[in-house]
Design an enzyme around this catalytic site. Sequence first.
Site, PDB file in Angstrom:
ATOM      1  N   ALA A  65       0.832  -1.199   0.000  1.00 29.26           N
ATOM      2  CA  ALA A  65       0.000   0.000   0.000  1.00 29.26           C
ATOM      3  C   ALA A  65       0.870   1.254   0.000  1.00 29.26           C
ATOM      4  O   ALA A  65       2.055   1.214   0.348  1.00 29.26           O
ATOM      5  CB  ALA A  65      -0.915   0.002   1.222  1.00 29.26           C
ATOM      6  N   GLY A 109      -0.080  -5.080   0.767  1.00 30.23           N
ATOM      7  CA  GLY A 109      -1.237  -4.998  -0.109  1.00 30.23           C
ATOM      8  C   GLY A 109      -1.006  -5.642  -1.455  1.00 30.23           C
ATOM      9  O   GLY A 109      -1.944  -6.152  -2.077  1.00 30.23           O
ATOM     10  N   GLU A 112      -1.670  -9.206  -0.911  1.00 30.91           N
ATOM     11  CA  GLU A 112      -3.112  -9.367  -0.765  1.00 30.91           C
ATOM     12  C   GLU A 112      -3.811  -9.283  -2.116  1.00 30.91           C
ATOM     13  O   GLU A 112      -4.767 -10.030  -2.386  1.00 30.91           O
ATOM     14  CB  GLU A 112      -3.652  -8.307   0.188  1.00 30.91           C
ATOM     15  CG  GLU A 112      -3.234  -8.546   1.637  1.00 30.91           C
ATOM     16  CD  GLU A 112      -3.638  -7.421   2.561  1.00 30.91           C
ATOM     17  OE1 GLU A 112      -4.262  -7.700   3.593  1.00 30.91           O
ATOM     18  OE2 GLU A 112      -3.321  -6.241   2.239  1.00 30.91           O
ATOM     19  N   GLU A 132       3.330  -5.877   7.358  1.00 32.30           N
ATOM     20  CA  GLU A 132       2.614  -4.817   8.070  1.00 32.30           C
ATOM     21  C   GLU A 132       3.006  -4.722   9.535  1.00 32.30           C
ATOM     22  O   GLU A 132       2.922  -3.641  10.127  1.00 32.30           O
ATOM     23  CB  GLU A 132       1.102  -5.040   7.953  1.00 32.30           C
ATOM     24  CG  GLU A 132       0.512  -4.752   6.577  1.00 32.30           C
ATOM     25  CD  GLU A 132       0.530  -5.956   5.661  1.00 32.30           C
ATOM     26  OE1 GLU A 132      -0.121  -5.907   4.612  1.00 32.30           O
ATOM     27  OE2 GLU A 132       1.217  -6.960   5.987  1.00 32.30           O
TER      28      GLU A 132
END
Length: 258
Positions: A65, A109, A112, A132
């Site tokens: 992200a 992310g 993911e 994370e």
Amino acid sequence: MSYEYILTRTERRVGIAQLNRPKAYNALSPALMQELMDALEAFDADPAVGCLLVTGNEKAFSAGADIKSMAAAATPMAMLNSPLIAQWDRLAKIGKPVIAAVSGFALGGGCELAMACDMIVASESAKFGQPEINLGIIPGAGGTQRMTRAVGKALAMEIILNDRRLSAQEAKQAGLVNRIVPVETYLEEALVLASEIAARAPAAVRLAKEAINAVYEMPLQSGLAHESRLFYMLFSTEDQKEGMDAFINKRQANWKGI
């Protein structure tokens, strides 16, 4: 349609969306995710497209992200009201198969996003992880759930709690990816797989994907009943009649998608 953060094209009945923030290792900003989902939904609605492919570049599928944009909105309500996490829900509603072609980093992310796709073709340089924990947070777009389902509880604990990174070989062994190919050919190999799927009966492909995904949502008996209903439904399609006639008469089927 033109986009700022992704590149799109159609080839061999495959809709291809390429993340295009190379200087930021394809960090998943809200704007990029909005464009990506808009493109995938457009491909999903296009009868000329039979399969979707998401990729980055050789160095990075996506390193995660956009932390700068996330840090600027670091309150629970701001994150709750942010559209970023909801974009993964849009991906889950895509009816056609989605393949991730991953080379280099697929972290946070980015990991993911790859896991939210239906299949992963990885280059030999691919690295998967959920770092994370180093930011004082946990995965928030399905990482704890999809990683655990893919590789099991013990390995998922190590990946998420202690930032263990999986090489392409480790990811393949753990069941996270479908196949590993050289960096030089990973995108072409993914495109070959996607084009093979895209050449099959469209309704059967969509319902097969739905039936497989139901495994994660239903008990066995409910899943078996759901599979049977989808199986029966396909006998109302012209493609079912075409496919069986082609088999009996030893010819190539001409799918119409109806």
